[in-house]
Design an enzyme around this catalytic site. Structure first.
Site, PDB file in Angstrom:
ATOM      1  N   HIS A   1       4.165   3.777  -6.745  1.00 63.02           N
ATOM      2  CA  HIS A   1       3.216   4.741  -7.328  1.00 63.02           C
ATOM      3  C   HIS A   1       1.856   4.077  -7.458  1.00 63.02           C
ATOM      4  O   HIS A   1       1.768   2.879  -7.743  1.00 63.02           O
ATOM      5  CB  HIS A   1       3.701   5.183  -8.723  1.00 63.02           C
ATOM      6  CG  HIS A   1       3.081   6.460  -9.181  1.00 63.02           C
ATOM      7  ND1 HIS A   1       1.838   6.494  -9.755  1.00 63.02           N
ATOM      8  CD2 HIS A   1       3.511   7.737  -9.099  1.00 63.02           C
ATOM      9  CE1 HIS A   1       1.534   7.754 -10.043  1.00 63.02           C
ATOM     10  NE2 HIS A   1       2.528   8.528  -9.651  1.00 63.02           N
TER      11      HIS A   1
ATOM     12  N   ASP B   1       9.946  11.478  -7.828  1.00 55.81           N
ATOM     13  CA  ASP B   1      10.648  12.128  -6.698  1.00 55.81           C
ATOM     14  C   ASP B   1      12.000  11.501  -6.392  1.00 55.81           C
ATOM     15  O   ASP B   1      12.751  12.033  -5.571  1.00 55.81           O
ATOM     16  CB  ASP B   1       9.763  12.054  -5.444  1.00 55.81           C
ATOM     17  CG  ASP B   1       8.515  12.903  -5.600  1.00 55.81           C
ATOM     18  OD1 ASP B   1       7.412  12.405  -5.327  1.00 55.81           O
ATOM     19  OD2 ASP B   1       8.657  14.052  -6.049  1.00 55.81           O
TER      20      ASP B   1
HETATM   21  C1  SDX Z   1       3.927  11.482  -6.272  1.00 49.49           C
HETATM   22  O1  SDX Z   1      -0.574  10.085  -7.898  1.00 49.49           O
HETATM   23  C2  SDX Z   1       0.376  10.731  -8.556  1.00 49.49           C
HETATM   24  O2  SDX Z   1       0.361  10.825  -9.753  1.00 49.49           O
HETATM   25  C3  SDX Z   1       1.494  11.334  -7.684  1.00 49.49           C
HETATM   26  C4  SDX Z   1       2.681  11.941  -8.428  1.00 49.49           C
HETATM   27  C5  SDX Z   1       2.292  13.180  -9.243  1.00 49.49           C
HETATM   28  O3  SDX Z   1       3.023  13.490 -10.184  1.00 49.49           O
HETATM   29  O4  SDX Z   1       1.333  13.878  -8.808  1.00 49.49           O
HETATM   30  O5  SDX Z   1       3.252  10.973  -9.291  1.00 49.49           O
HETATM   31  C6  SDX Z   1       3.754  12.404  -7.445  1.00 49.49           C
HETATM   32  O6  SDX Z   1       3.306  11.676  -5.263  1.00 49.49           O
HETATM   33  C7  SDX Z   1       4.827  10.279  -6.436  1.00 49.49           C
HETATM   34  C8  SDX Z   1       4.810   9.344  -5.176  1.00 49.49           C
HETATM   35  C9  SDX Z   1       5.724   9.953  -4.139  1.00 49.49           C
HETATM   36  N1  SDX Z   1       5.637   9.190  -2.859  1.00 49.49           N
HETATM   37  C10 SDX Z   1       6.609   8.380  -2.453  1.00 49.49           C
HETATM   38  O7  SDX Z   1       7.625   8.143  -3.100  1.00 49.49           O
HETATM   39  C11 SDX Z   1       6.394   7.824  -1.049  1.00 49.49           C
HETATM   40  C12 SDX Z   1       6.736   6.322  -1.039  1.00 49.49           C
HETATM   41  N2  SDX Z   1       5.724   5.607  -1.790  1.00 49.49           N
HETATM   42  C13 SDX Z   1       4.566   5.105  -1.107  1.00 49.49           C
HETATM   43  O8  SDX Z   1       4.180   5.741   0.043  1.00 49.49           O
HETATM   44  C14 SDX Z   1       3.479   4.559  -2.015  1.00 49.49           C
HETATM   45  O9  SDX Z   1       4.102   3.832  -2.978  1.00 49.49           O
HETATM   46  C15 SDX Z   1       2.539   5.548  -2.665  1.00 49.49           C
HETATM   47  C16 SDX Z   1       1.908   6.452  -1.659  1.00 49.49           C
HETATM   48  C17 SDX Z   1       3.257   6.359  -3.679  1.00 49.49           C
HETATM   49  C18 SDX Z   1       1.455   4.723  -3.351  1.00 49.49           C
HETATM   50  O10 SDX Z   1       0.722   4.117  -2.384  1.00 49.49           O
HETATM   51  P1  SDX Z   1      -0.394   3.013  -2.729  1.00 49.49           P
HETATM   52  O11 SDX Z   1      -0.715   2.973  -4.167  1.00 49.49           O
HETATM   53  O12 SDX Z   1      -1.523   3.205  -1.761  1.00 49.49           O
HETATM   54  O13 SDX Z   1       0.371   1.691  -2.449  1.00 49.49           O
HETATM   55  P2  SDX Z   1       0.511   1.036  -1.019  1.00 49.49           P
HETATM   56  O14 SDX Z   1       0.980   2.060  -0.030  1.00 49.49           O
HETATM   57  O15 SDX Z   1      -0.739   0.290  -0.738  1.00 49.49           O
HETATM   58  O16 SDX Z   1       1.734   0.026  -1.269  1.00 49.49           O
HETATM   59  C19 SDX Z   1       1.503  -1.256  -1.797  1.00 49.49           C
HETATM   60  C20 SDX Z   1       2.542  -2.145  -1.084  1.00 49.49           C
HETATM   61  C21 SDX Z   1       2.433  -2.078   0.443  1.00 49.49           C
HETATM   62  O17 SDX Z   1       2.960  -3.294   0.929  1.00 49.49           O
HETATM   63  P3  SDX Z   1       1.939  -4.518   1.325  1.00 49.49           P
HETATM   64  O18 SDX Z   1       0.805  -3.900   2.133  1.00 49.49           O
HETATM   65  O19 SDX Z   1       1.482  -5.058  -0.015  1.00 49.49           O
HETATM   66  O20 SDX Z   1       2.778  -5.483   2.090  1.00 49.49           O
HETATM   67  O21 SDX Z   1       3.857  -1.665  -1.388  1.00 49.49           O
HETATM   68  C22 SDX Z   1       4.502  -1.233  -0.194  1.00 49.49           C
HETATM   69  C23 SDX Z   1       3.405  -0.990   0.834  1.00 49.49           C
HETATM   70  O22 SDX Z   1       3.907  -1.168   2.149  1.00 49.49           O
HETATM   71  N3  SDX Z   1       5.216  -0.004  -0.515  1.00 49.49           N
HETATM   72  C24 SDX Z   1       6.468   0.275  -0.134  1.00 49.49           C
HETATM   73  C25 SDX Z   1       6.752   1.525  -0.722  1.00 49.49           C
HETATM   74  N4  SDX Z   1       5.688   1.952  -1.416  1.00 49.49           N
HETATM   75  C26 SDX Z   1       4.734   1.003  -1.274  1.00 49.49           C
HETATM   76  N5  SDX Z   1       7.355  -0.397   0.631  1.00 49.49           N
HETATM   77  C27 SDX Z   1       8.559   0.194   0.804  1.00 49.49           C
HETATM   78  N6  SDX Z   1       8.927   1.392   0.283  1.00 49.49           N
HETATM   79  C28 SDX Z   1       8.036   2.079  -0.494  1.00 49.49           C
HETATM   80  N7  SDX Z   1       8.375   3.245  -1.015  1.00 49.49           N
END
Ligand code: SDX
Length: 427
Positions: free
Chosen positions: A306, A363
């Site tokens: 998140h 989720d």
């Molecule tokens: C919602 O914003 C809100 O409030 C949203 C929400 C709401 O109520 O409106 O809470 C609802 O959208 C919840 C999130 C649902 N999405 C997911 O579950 C999809 C999986 N999660 C990711 O795509 C990610 O964590 C996000 C999109 C939620 C957040 O993305 P960020 O903050 O841009 O973080 P990032 O993608 O830069 O990740 C940081 C690191 C990365 O690795 P490195 O580059 O440091 O090596 O963490 C890794 C990412 O690759 N990472 C994951 C991961 N989520 C982040 N690796 C594996 N699995 C995951 N799920």
């Protein structure tokens, strides 16, 4: 004396005011930075940038705190109802008993859609994703109700808000019924909001349908938990579209489309598909987690991570508990829940996730309950939209009340310098 920040660029120093929120959050106000210094700031993804001041929802991502208008989500989940929470988010305070009854009655008598709406849905392919159908239908509300589109007219705004809250369950259920080839059901005004939604979704003209109170309570809880989450992607979309003075239906339709993305609300559908893949392929939880960590593998642990919560998502904790309660009451054994619990246990002990502060979000478990009550995977994000609707509306109302300027971000141009046109014959 208000606190300020100093920005030194070359031999010049600029003083920038620091503003403090009611919970002690501090921000550097850069609203005059370009006029004073010619400089802009750059923050792709807005991880460090506030778009507005808001009094609706407070999140402390480090402590896992979520409050709607000051009320902790745990207390609202335990004591409130979705319509009461909708009123709280939009009006700012918990309604009195008479205010809530008046709100319920107004919603109850706006649930029907214009009969011509059926042709809006029947024009869509059978396999239309419910989120596409819902955003199209909500956008189309502006064509059916041109009498209540002015965002500056309080009476027209109130009518639009009540129509949207009342008709969203009907729209979502029409999207579902169309996708399974069943006839649309009419709302039953003897039922309360969630009971009516379940009636619209699962009843048929062929037999009586009785709402299971366990299911109704679980859906009401899920809608409360999804109702708002400050400046998330879809809410920021609603604010940005609304800032052009587009009508409420247009702004909400845009919000639905933003929510659809798998990085956002679409993750709840991705999670259940992930759990079903793991179950179907007989992959162990550990194997899947290793794939999710592998940069060369497209698998991700959907429902984890998140932008704001760098600790647990309080909603995920509540939903996880509700999963066990609801499945036990329904007498349902869920292999998907077992897999989800195993994935969480593995990930929470794995350095990759721990170092990146990746925890289950809202989720991760919600789809287990939706599945247990018979909701198809493709409807999950539409359920999220149904819950988030009052939050989107509350932010749209707040943005207009603040008389905010049209949202128009700047950029840092990295393209070609000026060059002259060359005729095709000379290229
Ligand atoms: C919602 O914003 C809100 O409030 C949203 C929400 C709401 O109520 O409106 O809470 C609802 O959208 C919840 C999130 C649902 N999405 C997911 O579950 C999809 C999986 N999660 C990711 O795509 C990610 O964590 C996000 C999109 C939620 C957040 O993305 P960020 O903050 O841009 O973080 P990032 O993608 O830069 O990740 C940081 C690191 C990365 O690795 P490195 O580059 O440091 O090596 O963490 C890794 C990412 O690759 N990472 C994951 C991961 N989520 C982040 N690796 C594996 N699995 C995951 N799920």
């Amino acid at each position: 004396m208000a606190e300020t920040a100093e920005l030194r660029v070359g031999d010049k120093t600029y003083e920038l005011p620091i503003i403090e929120g009611s919970e002690g959050e501090r921000a550097i106000d850069i609203s005059k930075l370009r006029a004073d210094s010619g400089l802009i700031t750059l923050d792709p993804g807005y991880g460090n940038t506030g778009s507005c001041e808001s009094a609706i929802t407070f999140i402390d991502g480090e402590k896992g705190i979520l409050r709607y208008r000051g009320y902790p989500i745990e207390e609202l989940a335990e004591h409130s109802s979705f319509l009461e929470v909708a009123h709280l988010l939009m009006a700012g305070n918990l309604p009195s008993a008479s205010e809530l009854e008046k709100f319920r009655e107004s919603i109850r008598y706006h649930t029907m859609l214009h009969e011509d709406f059926k042709s809006v849905f029947s024009s869509l392919p059978k396999d239309a994703h419910p989120m596409a159908a819902c955003s199209a239908a909500v956008g189309a509300l502006a064509t059916f109700y041109p009498d209540s589109l002015d965002p500056r007219d309080p009476r027209e705004v109130e009518v639009s808000v009540h129509r949207l809250i009342a008709k969203m369950p009907t729209i979502a259920s029409y999207a579902f019924k169309h996708s399974i080839g069943q006839p649309f059901m009419y709302p039953d005004n003897r039922l309360d909001y969630v009971e009516n939604f379940l009636h619209l979704m699962f009843a048929t003209p062929c037999e009586d349908f009785t709402v299971d109170p366990v299911v109704a309570k679980a859906i009401d809880l899920l809608l409360i938990l999804h109702a708002d989450h400050e400046q998330n992607c879809s809410t920021s979309t609603v604010r940005l579209v609304g800032s052009s003075n587009a009508n409420l239906f247009a702004a909400i339709s845009a919000g639905i489309n933003a929510l659809w993305g798998p990085r956002h609300g679409g993750a709840n559908q991705e999670v259940i598909e992930m759990l079903k893949t793991i179950e179907g392929e007989g992959v162990s939880g550990r194997e899947f987690v290793e794939r999710a960590k592998d940069r060369d593998d497209t698998s991700r642990l959907s429902g984890f991570g998140h932008r704001v919560y760098k600790n647990f998502d309080p909603r995920a904790k509540i939903i996880k508990k509700a999963c066990f309660d609801v499945l036990e009451k329904l007498g349902v054994n869920s292999k998907l829940l077992e897999i989800a619990v195993e994935l969480e246990e593995i990930a929470l002990k794995d350095d990759y996730f721990v170092q990146r502060n990746l925890y289950p979000n809202v989720d991760f478990y919600s789809g287990v309950i939706y599945t247990a009550i018979g909701t198809p995977d493709k409807m999950f994000t539409a359920m999220f939209a149904l819950g988030r609707l009052p939050g989107w509306i509350a932010h749209w109302l707040e943005m207009h009340a603040q008389d905010q300027r049209i949202g128009r971000p700047r950029q840092v141009y990295q393209g070609e310098l000026s060059r002259s046109y060359v005729p095709a014959s000379s290229r």
